[in-house]
Design a protein around this motif. Sequence first.
Motif, PDB file in Angstrom:
ATOM      1  N   THR A  81      45.628  25.826  47.238  1.00 10.07           N
ATOM      2  CA  THR A  81      44.331  25.965  46.554  1.00 10.07           C
ATOM      3  C   THR A  81      43.899  27.407  46.307  1.00 10.07           C
ATOM      4  O   THR A  81      43.527  27.752  45.178  1.00 10.07           O
ATOM      5  N   PRO A  82      43.928  28.311  47.296  1.00 12.99           N
ATOM      6  CA  PRO A  82      43.414  29.662  47.041  1.00 12.99           C
ATOM      7  C   PRO A  82      44.210  30.456  46.016  1.00 12.99           C
ATOM      8  O   PRO A  82      43.731  31.477  45.522  1.00 12.99           O
ATOM      9  N   ARG A  83      45.391  29.991  45.682  1.00 15.99           N
ATOM     10  CA  ARG A  83      46.220  30.720  44.711  1.00 15.99           C
ATOM     11  C   ARG A  83      45.919  30.333  43.271  1.00 15.99           C
ATOM     12  O   ARG A  83      46.443  30.946  42.348  1.00 15.99           O
ATOM     13  N   TYR A  84      45.056  29.334  43.076  1.00 15.86           N
ATOM     14  CA  TYR A  84      44.837  28.824  41.722  1.00 15.86           C
ATOM     15  C   TYR A  84      43.360  28.739  41.346  1.00 15.86           C
ATOM     16  O   TYR A  84      42.920  27.793  40.712  1.00 15.86           O
ATOM     17  N   THR A  85      42.620  29.765  41.731  1.00 13.15           N
ATOM     18  CA  THR A  85      41.232  29.888  41.331  1.00 13.15           C
ATOM     19  C   THR A  85      41.119  30.919  40.201  1.00 13.15           C
ATOM     20  O   THR A  85      42.005  31.775  40.035  1.00 13.15           O
ATOM     21  N   THR A  86      40.025  30.869  39.466  1.00 14.30           N
ATOM     22  CA  THR A  86      39.810  31.888  38.434  1.00 14.30           C
ATOM     23  C   THR A  86      39.524  33.244  39.062  1.00 14.30           C
ATOM     24  O   THR A  86      39.672  34.274  38.397  1.00 14.30           O
ATOM     25  N   LYS A  87      39.147  33.279  40.324  1.00 16.17           N
ATOM     26  CA  LYS A  87      38.978  34.570  41.011  1.00 16.17           C
ATOM     27  C   LYS A  87      40.317  35.303  41.062  1.00 16.17           C
ATOM     28  O   LYS A  87      40.413  36.488  40.713  1.00 16.17           O
ATOM     29  N   ARG A  88      41.349  34.607  41.503  1.00 12.49           N
ATOM     30  CA  ARG A  88      42.686  35.211  41.506  1.00 12.49           C
ATOM     31  C   ARG A  88      43.140  35.539  40.085  1.00 12.49           C
ATOM     32  O   ARG A  88      43.711  36.606  39.826  1.00 12.49           O
ATOM     33  N   MET A  89      42.849  34.639  39.164  1.00 10.69           N
ATOM     34  CA  MET A  89      43.222  34.839  37.766  1.00 10.69           C
ATOM     35  C   MET A  89      42.545  36.085  37.190  1.00 10.69           C
ATOM     36  O   MET A  89      43.197  36.912  36.530  1.00 10.69           O
ATOM     37  N   MET A  90      41.258  36.233  37.453  1.00 10.96           N
ATOM     38  CA  MET A  90      40.525  37.405  36.972  1.00 10.96           C
ATOM     39  C   MET A  90      41.110  38.685  37.568  1.00 10.96           C
ATOM     40  O   MET A  90      41.320  39.686  36.864  1.00 10.96           O
ATOM     41  N   ASP A  91      41.388  38.656  38.858  1.00 10.43           N
ATOM     42  CA  ASP A  91      41.992  39.824  39.514  1.00 10.43           C
ATOM     43  C   ASP A  91      43.323  40.179  38.862  1.00 10.43           C
ATOM     44  O   ASP A  91      43.634  41.361  38.649  1.00 10.43           O
ATOM     45  N   ASP A  92      44.116  39.153  38.526  1.00 14.44           N
ATOM     46  CA  ASP A  92      45.414  39.390  37.888  1.00 14.44           C
ATOM     47  C   ASP A  92      45.254  40.041  36.518  1.00 14.44           C
ATOM     48  O   ASP A  92      46.013  40.954  36.156  1.00 14.44           O
ATOM     49  N   TYR A  93      44.288  39.579  35.744  1.00 12.71           N
ATOM     50  CA  TYR A  93      44.087  40.168  34.416  1.00 12.71           C
ATOM     51  C   TYR A  93      43.711  41.637  34.516  1.00 12.71           C
ATOM     52  O   TYR A  93      44.166  42.466  33.716  1.00 12.71           O
ATOM     53  N   PHE A  94      42.894  41.971  35.494  1.00  8.80           N
ATOM     54  CA  PHE A  94      42.541  43.382  35.656  1.00  8.80           C
ATOM     55  C   PHE A  94      43.754  44.191  36.092  1.00  8.80           C
ATOM     56  O   PHE A  94      44.040  45.260  35.538  1.00  8.80           O
ATOM     57  N   GLU A  95      44.480  43.692  37.083  1.00 12.48           N
ATOM     58  CA  GLU A  95      45.606  44.463  37.622  1.00 12.48           C
ATOM     59  C   GLU A  95      46.752  44.582  36.622  1.00 12.48           C
ATOM     60  O   GLU A  95      47.386  45.630  36.512  1.00 12.48           O
ATOM     61  N   LYS A  96      47.023  43.519  35.878  1.00 14.20           N
ATOM     62  CA  LYS A  96      48.169  43.532  34.966  1.00 14.20           C
ATOM     63  C   LYS A  96      47.848  44.116  33.593  1.00 14.20           C
ATOM     64  O   LYS A  96      48.733  44.681  32.933  1.00 14.20           O
ATOM     65  N   PHE A  97      46.591  43.964  33.148  1.00 11.88           N
ATOM     66  CA  PHE A  97      46.296  44.315  31.763  1.00 11.88           C
ATOM     67  C   PHE A  97      45.063  45.186  31.557  1.00 11.88           C
ATOM     68  O   PHE A  97      45.159  46.239  30.919  1.00 11.88           O
ATOM     69  N   TYR A  98      43.914  44.750  32.042  1.00 14.25           N
ATOM     70  CA  TYR A  98      42.665  45.414  31.655  1.00 14.25           C
ATOM     71  C   TYR A  98      42.621  46.882  32.070  1.00 14.25           C
ATOM     72  O   TYR A  98      42.253  47.745  31.262  1.00 14.25           O
ATOM     73  N   PHE A  99      42.980  47.174  33.312  1.00 13.95           N
ATOM     74  CA  PHE A  99      42.960  48.575  33.758  1.00 13.95           C
ATOM     75  C   PHE A  99      43.932  49.420  32.929  1.00 13.95           C
ATOM     76  O   PHE A  99      43.610  50.514  32.464  1.00 13.95           O
ATOM     77  N   LYS A 100      45.125  48.892  32.737  1.00 14.63           N
ATOM     78  CA  LYS A 100      46.166  49.609  31.995  1.00 14.63           C
ATOM     79  C   LYS A 100      45.714  49.887  30.560  1.00 14.63           C
ATOM     80  O   LYS A 100      45.859  51.002  30.044  1.00 14.63           O
ATOM     81  N   LEU A 101      45.166  48.863  29.916  1.00 12.78           N
ATOM     82  CA  LEU A 101      44.710  49.021  28.538  1.00 12.78           C
ATOM     83  C   LEU A 101      43.571  50.030  28.425  1.00 12.78           C
ATOM     84  O   LEU A 101      43.565  50.887  27.536  1.00 12.78           O
ATOM     85  N   SER A 102      42.602  49.921  29.322  1.00 11.14           N
ATOM     86  CA  SER A 102      41.428  50.802  29.218  1.00 11.14           C
ATOM     87  C   SER A 102      41.816  52.263  29.435  1.00 11.14           C
ATOM     88  O   SER A 102      41.300  53.160  28.750  1.00 11.14           O
ATOM     89  N   MET A 103      42.734  52.512  30.359  1.00 13.36           N
ATOM     90  CA  MET A 103      43.148  53.897  30.618  1.00 13.36           C
ATOM     91  C   MET A 103      43.906  54.478  29.429  1.00 13.36           C
ATOM     92  O   MET A 103      43.641  55.598  28.991  1.00 13.36           O
ATOM     93  N   ARG A 104      44.839  53.700  28.892  1.00 19.03           N
ATOM     94  CA  ARG A 104      45.614  54.220  27.764  1.00 19.03           C
ATOM     95  C   ARG A 104      44.735  54.371  26.524  1.00 19.03           C
ATOM     96  O   ARG A 104      44.835  55.352  25.784  1.00 19.03           O
ATOM     97  N   SER A 105      43.856  53.409  26.296  1.00 24.43           N
ATOM     98  CA  SER A 105      42.968  53.477  25.142  1.00 24.43           C
ATOM     99  C   SER A 105      42.076  54.712  25.206  1.00 24.43           C
ATOM    100  O   SER A 105      41.856  55.389  24.183  1.00 24.43           O
ATOM    101  N   ALA A 106      41.577  55.019  26.405  1.00 25.18           N
ATOM    102  CA  ALA A 106      40.717  56.205  26.556  1.00 25.18           C
ATOM    103  C   ALA A 106      41.487  57.482  26.226  1.00 25.18           C
ATOM    104  O   ALA A 106      40.942  58.401  25.598  1.00 25.18           O
TER     105      ALA A 106
END
Length: 854
Positions: free
Chosen positions: A693-718
């Motif tokens: 159960t704890p591996r399949y919440t949107t909390k984990r999903m949201m964390d994954d999007y930030f770690e895999k994509f959002y942080f990377k995109l925002s830094m390069r875009s800046a």
Amino acid sequence: MRIKVNNVNETNWKEMVVKSNLPESLNKLEEIANNIWWVWNSDAKHLFRNIDKEAWIEAKSNPIRLINILSYEKMQKLANDEGFIEKLNSVYDNFKSYMSVPLNDKKPSIAYFSMEYGLTEVLKIYSGGLGVLAGDYLKEASDCAVNMTAIGFLYRYGYFTQSLSMDGQQVAVYEAQNFNNLPIKQVKDANDQPLIVEVSYPGRTVFAYLWKVAVGRISLYLLDTDNEMNSEYDRHITHQLYGGDWENRLKQEVLLGIGGIEALKKLGIEKQIYHCNEGHAALINAQRLADYIQYKGLSFNQALEIVRSSSLYTVHTPVPAGHDSFEVDLFSKYMSDFPSKLQLSWDEFIDIGREHPGDQNEKFSMSTFACNTCQEVNGVSWLHGKVSQEMFNPIWKGYFPEELHVNYVTNGVHLPSWTASEWKSVYEKYFSKEFYADQSNMQIWQNIYEIPDQEIWKTRMTLKVKLVEFIKDQFRDNWLKNQGDPSRIVSVLESVNPNALIIGFGRRFATYKRAHLLFTDLERLEEIVNNPHCPVQFIYTGKAHPADFAGQGLIKRIVEISRMPQFIGKIIFLENYDMRLAKRLVSGVDIWLNTPTRPLEASGTSGEKAQMNGVLNFSVLDGWWLEGYVKGAGWALTEKRTYENQESQDQLDAATIYSMLENEIIPLYFAKNTKGYSPEWIQYIKNSIALITPRYTTKRMMDDYFEKFYFKLSMRSAILKANNFEKAKEIAAWKEKIALGWDKIEVVNVDIPEKFIHNPQVGEDYDLNIVIDTKELNDRSIGVEFVITKLDKYNKDSLYDIEELNLVKSEGTKMYYNIDYKLTLAGTFKYGFRMFPKNEDLPHRQDFCFVRWI
């Protein structure tokens, strides 16, 4: 003169919308009702329900409608009820405390675009899994205080309401939504007039109103063309979700993409990341490109660097046929004026949406356009990520699927929305209320093992009884009206048994979902469901798209089987699968069954919702379950195919299901002790909750999007935007230079030892040399690789090894490359040399997909 018998003119009715006038002490109630937060707050829902339980049922669990139908006398009575006011104040204080948390400015801000959002059954702007996933994601963004703004449509009719005819045929009914009874607010301008978004269509302008949905701390804005400024033809654009023909679909996607960006501009909202949830919204990047060119004075290539660096495309579809593609003539009708805005020719523009640029017969694919204008692309499970690499491989020719940048984030579900209040109480009692903020912490969930077995069983039985009561209350009248034979209906209702092992199957009725699988051998199924000592019942539900006649045929067949004497009350089909019914099923059944054709289940989230409620999964190892399955915490059908023929594979899988039910699952469930439950079954539940159960919440999903994509995109875009887009301009200039000189590069020499060619040996080193002349490029940023492939088990070339050659020297425009390569494995291989442009400022090789095989 004869007097007329009658003299009556036409009635001249005027519509009058009377708003409720709440006593001042109840204004808090209206404020709570107008924020979707109440959907995932059990105390708020109980507050509304307890105002008037009959009125709550009449209002279909809609607090806005509830308030609108309450009499003046009832409102006054509530206002003077000290006990109610005390509860209201308590819920309101929790709401205001929640809302007082500021959005996190240390994380990138996001604009999110989706064709549908499943937030609550009250707001019919969703059809199924894609929309519910998007709705859950917004709720999690609110819980995590993410600075997110979402864009979608306010559909007048939404998706259809399903009923069944006498013979079991699906009937699709489109019911208009009354916007006055929805938790939405029309967006107004500074003069208190409706804010209007204007989008150019061929020969006309389409005007869209904007409506705001408060989803906790964040805002969802919905476009609505059903207004008097538009022709009847264009008012229909936002009438139905996935309705109409291909032209209407394109009109919708133009509105979502181009209109969505225009809406944000009207609102004065600019975000760091632009996230397309499926390809429907791909045209956001067309409008963003045009804006950078028009307002920032950039060239197309420069603008593309900026747009790409801040864009993410999430694909949910595992087969190419499922992606929206439009005939060139139709696409030209709506987008012919756009290339000039981008400083492109028509052919250059439309090629961005083609896998094979220049192929005049190829349609324009929204997904291909999204892939070519987004830096990052992801599937929605580990397996779907692999499938997507294969699916999108033709876009980036020269690279193998496993080399692509296409990644994945496995979908999750919003725990507070899908966990029954009974389970919330258990979790809060043993985990503490604070655990919601740290849902992904596996250690917290280990506390499930400390809960007495009897408490687990009591919770499960409470929810099973609720499901049974729900079925009897909600379906009795419809069944009697539509399905005839009252004695059979009564028999069905009396047969629904909370003491039986109840297995649920709920999803869209597409053929690849294989809803028919259980009914492959009716004699064997009859024996399973008619054992008086171990009663088993199956509950099916789901809609088929109105154009999917095969899916509708499956529904009709299951209804026919459920009416056979041996299956009455044992096989039950519940019509109109929506979020309300889903919540009852995923918390009330014992097992959640899922039998898709491998590997066509991109993720699947209904089983994850079941996880939150102690319901065990029995599924094909596909989508999320391939990652999630743990032995002793559910059951799995292997993902491996035995037969190429699908019918043979279906028969084998059906036989496996029967066998597992007969020999494992049913005996385990009914191995009950003197207290009335199976300790082994409870252990499965505990294992499932603790380990999955704890591996399949949107909390984990949201964390994954930030770690895999959002942080990377925002830094390069800046980086690319800094100093008046200096880095973006530099990269664009470098790419233009390489593109102009690429075809002129000459391979001068390839030096491979004779022994390597004719008699290669394991363990020996081979000196490989290549010389190229970069001609007018005179550029050292050209790389050369040695690539080795090997046939895989499907007799297909797969990447075995890849090594980059060293640039050992340069003489004028000539570049000398060398590698000392050792063979380490015997067998049959293929090898080749691949040339590519190199630049450390690129996010990945597919960002500039120039490849030449030497």
